[in-house]
Design a protein around this motif. Structure first.
Motif, short mmCIF file in Angstrom:
data_model
loop_
_atom_site.label_atom_id
_atom_site.label_comp_id
_atom_site.label_asym_id
_atom_site.label_seq_id
_atom_site.Cartn_x
_atom_site.Cartn_y
_atom_site.Cartn_z
N THR A 1 55.99 26.80 34.48
CA THR A 1 55.29 27.17 33.24
C THR A 1 55.33 28.69 33.03
OG1 THR A 1 53.84 25.26 33.45
CG2 THR A 1 53.08 27.03 31.99
N GLY A 2 55.10 29.44 34.11
CA GLY A 2 55.15 30.90 34.02
C GLY A 2 56.53 31.38 33.57
N LYS A 3 57.55 30.75 34.11
CA LYS A 3 58.93 31.11 33.76
C LYS A 3 59.18 30.82 32.27
CE LYS A 3 63.48 29.95 35.72
NZ LYS A 3 64.01 29.03 34.74
N ASP B 1 60.22 33.48 29.34
CA ASP B 1 61.34 33.22 28.42
C ASP B 1 60.87 33.27 26.97
OD1 ASP B 1 63.00 32.92 30.58
OD2 ASP B 1 62.93 30.72 30.59
N PHE B 2 59.70 32.67 26.72
CA PHE B 2 59.13 32.66 25.36
C PHE B 2 58.88 34.09 24.88
CE2 PHE B 2 55.70 32.68 22.31
CZ PHE B 2 55.98 31.60 21.48
N LEU B 3 58.34 34.90 25.77
CA LEU B 3 58.05 36.29 25.41
C LEU B 3 59.34 37.02 25.04
CD1 LEU B 3 56.15 38.73 25.20
CD2 LEU B 3 56.21 38.94 27.69
N THR C 1 48.05 29.51 28.69
CA THR C 1 47.23 28.85 29.71
C THR C 1 48.12 28.16 30.76
OG1 THR C 1 47.18 26.70 28.61
CG2 THR C 1 45.53 28.33 27.90
N PRO C 2 47.52 27.69 31.86
CA PRO C 2 48.32 27.01 32.88
C PRO C 2 49.05 25.77 32.36
CG PRO C 2 46.18 27.59 33.78
CD PRO C 2 46.13 27.90 32.31
N LEU D 1 54.19 26.40 24.67
CA LEU D 1 55.51 26.90 25.08
C LEU D 1 56.61 25.91 24.71
CD1 LEU D 1 54.57 28.32 28.61
CD2 LEU D 1 54.95 29.61 26.49
N LYS D 2 56.29 24.62 24.74
CA LYS D 2 57.28 23.60 24.40
C LYS D 2 57.61 23.60 22.90
CE LYS D 2 57.47 21.25 28.44
NZ LYS D 2 58.14 22.15 29.35
#
Lengths: 47, 452
Positions: B123-125, B129-131, B348-349, B370-371
């Motif tokens: 999720t962090g990755k 990528d989103f950023l 969030t997580p 993120l999805k």
């Protein structure tokens, strides 16, 4: 001038070339509960 | 627009649109009540003051006005630049769990009213990528490892830093990491890592032991001061001159918060931030309007003591008194404020995206995930519009270019409207700016005297 001492001549209203958006987000510095932008640093080295 | 005030023996005049600052005498202070109506001024003040003196003041004010640094022209901004708000900063909720139980925590023991979860590496990755994907031309990208307590998920922090570093050159980006920690889990190993890898470290400590322990508790309801003070000292020693803050929160329980700031300074901390709590009015520790006069006095007293320490070689930085009169951010930054919901987001997580950490857990403020990306474009537009150019409540406020319109979460918490600023917060911010400018004037004058 006898009655007024100039401490700082500002040019905040001269905005040409400004607004690069590279400066730090205020909440990333220390303030997580009290927005303050006036104390952030400018990152724009080209102006 | 101008603002004039008297503080600590100084008459101070600020020109708001240009950012110019002047120290003036008492006569000028009075004349400004009438400027530019010369006849009225001379009629009413002519019986009290010598006419030649009045003429001198009038000429000086007219000269500064003609120079464009007093009653200066409005700031006119390019709307395209204001609306060009790529994402550049992310508050990454690496842990929705906490090893403390602070009474004022807006994160509800770290969980933000949801499940206690740690963010996975995957999720962090995706968040990183989103950023990158949403950052457009912005080079400097910021990630704050936040919680809950981020050190409860330290191995993922390290893996994510490594991942971001491995791709930043490819995308021509430069990551700056920060961590906000309660210090309980600090040890020699993670301190060394944080010092080497974080651009800024925020260490939570409320000041005096009794202040800290009343609000910042362990899971077994004991005070945390004795558990963290030495760790924070060691972290700060290791940090040296690199960016960090020892950061506290003040509440109704310590309206004498200047004593907490001074206690931190007396312990040798040089970079200090102590901020007002954000809490619903029904909470016993919430600040209320009746506290305002007391808090204003505290800031004024603190400013005087801050200068005393500076003069005696024991100076320290207080976040809210830092102000760069000769530089600082440009008007675009000042108009857009903190950028929550536009260039600043929280993740969030579980990969949900919110405008900032203060909105996490409030369902109406989920921007997307993120999805799926940002799906609430209406909400994003609300946050895009809530800048000073469109915010009627701030139009006539002299402090607007220093605070940027205030904290949107505070506005929502108190007024259920992100456009309607939290008034007590506004009054405190105005006083902090007044103190900060006064401090700079005194320091500039005394530095000059010492050089001569």
């Amino acid at each position: 001038m006898k009655h007024i001492k100039i401490i700082n001549v500002g040019n905040l209203n001269k905005v040409d070339g400004k607004g690069c958006g590279e400066c730090q987000t205020s909440c990333q510095s220390a303030c997580k509960t009290s927005c303050t932008v006036g104390n952030q640093k400018c990152e724009n080295t080209e102006v | 627009m101008i603002h004039k005030y008297y503080l600590n023996g100084h008459h101070i005049l600020m020109d708001i649109n240009s950012g110019s600052v002047f120290e003036i005498d008492e006569l000028t202070y009075e004349v400004l009540d009438y400027f530019p109506d010369k006849d009225k001024c001379f009629d009413l003040l002519g019986t009290k003051y010598d006419e030649d003196q009045l003429a001198e003041v009038w000429n000086e004010l007219t000269y500064l006005k003609n120079q464009g640094i007093l009653y200066s022209e409005d700031i006119v901004l390019d709307e395209k630049i204001i609306k060009n708000r790529d994402v550049k900063a992310m508050c990454l909720h690496i842990s929705h769990d906490c090893n403390m139980r602070c009474a004022y925590c807006f994160a509800a023991e770290g969980s933000f009213n949801g499940d206690k979860l740690l963010m996975s590496y995957e999720t962090g990755k995706e968040a990183i990528d989103f950023l990158i994907e949403n950052s457009g031309e912005r080079k400097h990208l910021e990630i704050d490892f936040f919680g809950g307590e981020p050190l409860m998920n330290f191995s993922v922090v390290k893996d994510l830093v490594e991942y971001a570093r491995s791709i930043e050159k490819k995308y021509n980006k430069e990551f700056r990491f920060t961590m906000t920690t309660n210090a309980l889990l600090l040890n020699d190993e993670n301190m060394k890592y944080l010092d080497e890898n974080m651009a800024n470290i925020v260490l939570s400590l409320d000041g005096r032991k009794e202040t800290n322990d009343k609000m910042r508790k362990t899971v077994t309801d004991e005070g945390t001061y004795d558990l963290i003070i030495d760790k924070i000292k060691r972290m700060v020693e290791l940090r040296g001159n690199k960016d960090h803050y020892v950061r506290g929160t003040f509440t109704k329980n310590n309206l004498d918060f200047s004593k907490d700031v001074m206690d931190l300074a007396d312990r040798g901390f040089k970079s200090i931030s102590v901020e007002p709590v954000v809490a619903s009015p029904e909470m016993s520790y919430a600040l209320t309007d009746e506290d305002l006069d007391r808090l204003i006095n505290e800031y004024e007293d603190l400013a005087v003591r801050y200068l005393d320490y500076w003069r005696s070689g024991k100076g320290f930085d207080f976040f809210h008194f830092n102000i760069d009169l000769h530089g600082g951010p440009c008007a675009y930054k000042r108009v857009s404020g903190c950028g929550a919901g536009t260039d600043y987001i929280s993740v969030t997580p579980t990969g949900e995206i919110y405008p900032c950490h203060q909105f996490v857990g409030i369902e109406d403020f989920v921007l997307g995930s993120l999805k799926e990306g940002i799906v609430r474009t209406d909400l994003r537009k609300d946050f895009e519009r809530v800048n000073l150019t469109d915010k009627k409540a701030c139009n006539d406020c002299w402090a607007k270019y220093y605070c940027g319109g205030g904290c949107f979460a505070n506005a929502y918490n108190f007024n259920k409207d992100i456009y309607q600023p939290y008034e007590l917060g506004c009054e405190l911010e105005k006083k902090r700016v007044e103190c900060a400018v006064m401090i700079k004037i005194v320091q500039q004058a005394e530095d000059r005297d010492n050089q001569n």
